[in-house]
Design an enzyme around this catalytic site. Sequence first.
Site, short mmCIF file in Angstrom:
data_model
loop_
_atom_site.label_atom_id
_atom_site.label_comp_id
_atom_site.label_asym_id
_atom_site.label_seq_id
_atom_site.Cartn_x
_atom_site.Cartn_y
_atom_site.Cartn_z
CE LYS A 291 35.80 103.47 37.23
NZ LYS A 291 34.82 103.50 38.32
CG ASP B 265 36.23 102.20 41.25
OD1 ASP B 265 36.91 102.25 42.30
OD2 ASP B 265 35.77 103.22 40.69
CE LYS C 231 36.05 105.58 43.87
NZ LYS C 231 35.32 105.02 42.72
CG ASP D 14 33.47 97.59 56.67
OD1 ASP D 14 33.59 97.45 57.90
OD2 ASP D 14 32.38 97.50 56.07
CB THR E 129 38.61 113.31 40.55
OG1 THR E 129 37.72 112.26 40.21
CG2 THR E 129 40.03 112.84 40.42
NE ARG F 125 30.22 111.28 33.88
CZ ARG F 125 30.10 111.94 35.02
NH1 ARG F 125 28.93 112.48 35.34
NH2 ARG F 125 31.13 112.08 35.83
O1 C5P Z 1 32.36 109.61 33.62
P1 C5P Z 1 33.67 109.93 34.27
O2 C5P Z 1 34.85 109.92 33.31
O3 C5P Z 1 33.62 111.17 35.14
O4 C5P Z 1 33.89 108.68 35.25
C1 C5P Z 1 34.93 108.63 36.20
C2 C5P Z 1 34.93 107.30 36.87
O5 C5P Z 1 36.05 107.27 37.76
C3 C5P Z 1 33.70 107.01 37.69
O6 C5P Z 1 33.42 105.61 37.55
C4 C5P Z 1 34.11 107.30 39.13
O7 C5P Z 1 33.45 106.46 40.05
C5 C5P Z 1 35.61 106.97 39.08
N1 C5P Z 1 36.44 107.67 40.07
C6 C5P Z 1 36.49 109.04 40.15
N2 C5P Z 1 37.29 109.65 41.09
C7 C5P Z 1 38.04 108.91 41.90
C8 C5P Z 1 38.01 107.51 41.81
C9 C5P Z 1 37.20 106.93 40.86
O8 C5P Z 1 35.84 109.73 39.36
N3 C5P Z 1 38.87 109.49 42.76
#
Ligand code: C5P
Length: 243
Positions: A42, A71, A73, A76, A127, A217
């Site tokens: 991603k 990604d 998002k 606009d 989230t 992460r």
């Molecule tokens: O590091 P972690 O597992 O928290 O990363 C989650 C990834 O998912 C990040 O790149 C974040 O931008 C993306 N994301 C999110 N919640 C959403 C959509 C995308 O955490 N609703």
Amino acid sequence: MPEASRAPACGKDRIIVALDVPTADEALACAARLDGHVGLVKVGLELFVSEGPSVVRALAERHPDLEIFLDLKLHDIPNTMRGAVRAARGLGVRFLTVHAGAGTDHLRACVEEAGGALGILAVTVLTSQDARACAEAGATRTIEELVTMRARCAAAAGCAGVVCSGKELAVVRAAAPGLATVVPGIRPAGANVDDQKRVMTPGRAVRNGADYLVVGRPIRNAPDPAAAADAIAAEIDAALAGG
Ligand code: C5P
């Protein structure tokens, strides 16, 4: 986008690793470590703003077996979103995200412009947002109501799927059964939650019906990212096998 709604049968192919790093070198190094261990990578805002489309082209060229999830998002006016989708089409990405809160007309413009070349995924509620954060931003509905409304918009517009928390999978399935579901906020048991608020383990998310899991992460910061990805893939496979 029927192809996108067919979830991969194999656990590893359901993992989308978030390359949330600032440079192309770091992203390419991470992709090289994880090629063969995950299905998609991603490219998010940090990497895309720092490096631009060249990093997407480099990933596609060096790792043809890894699909790319862009990604950005988008949120606009329809004409501007359409232009961004047109540009993304030329990059060979599998999925592109837009905010479902933009509304059905906006989503439809993106789907039309994608024309089947890539899947448009609508983000329902981040989230990282809990009920208080949604209320602070002016929402008068519960998170479940917002997710329901936005999943319906996504389905009406012809989106490939939605991005939602594992806790809202049932709500999405009820509102829009044909959509693929992509779930971030994934944390293996005992892992650091970081800034995520609505998290779930990989096994539970898949048992709840998640088609794809976004993991950042917990894989990237692991001492051995490939081993961390393999462990998550094994947990997904066990869940798919009914474990
Ligand atoms: O590091 P972690 O597992 O928290 O990363 C989650 C990834 O998912 C990040 O790149 C974040 O931008 C993306 N994301 C999110 N919640 C959403 C959509 C995308 O955490 N609703």
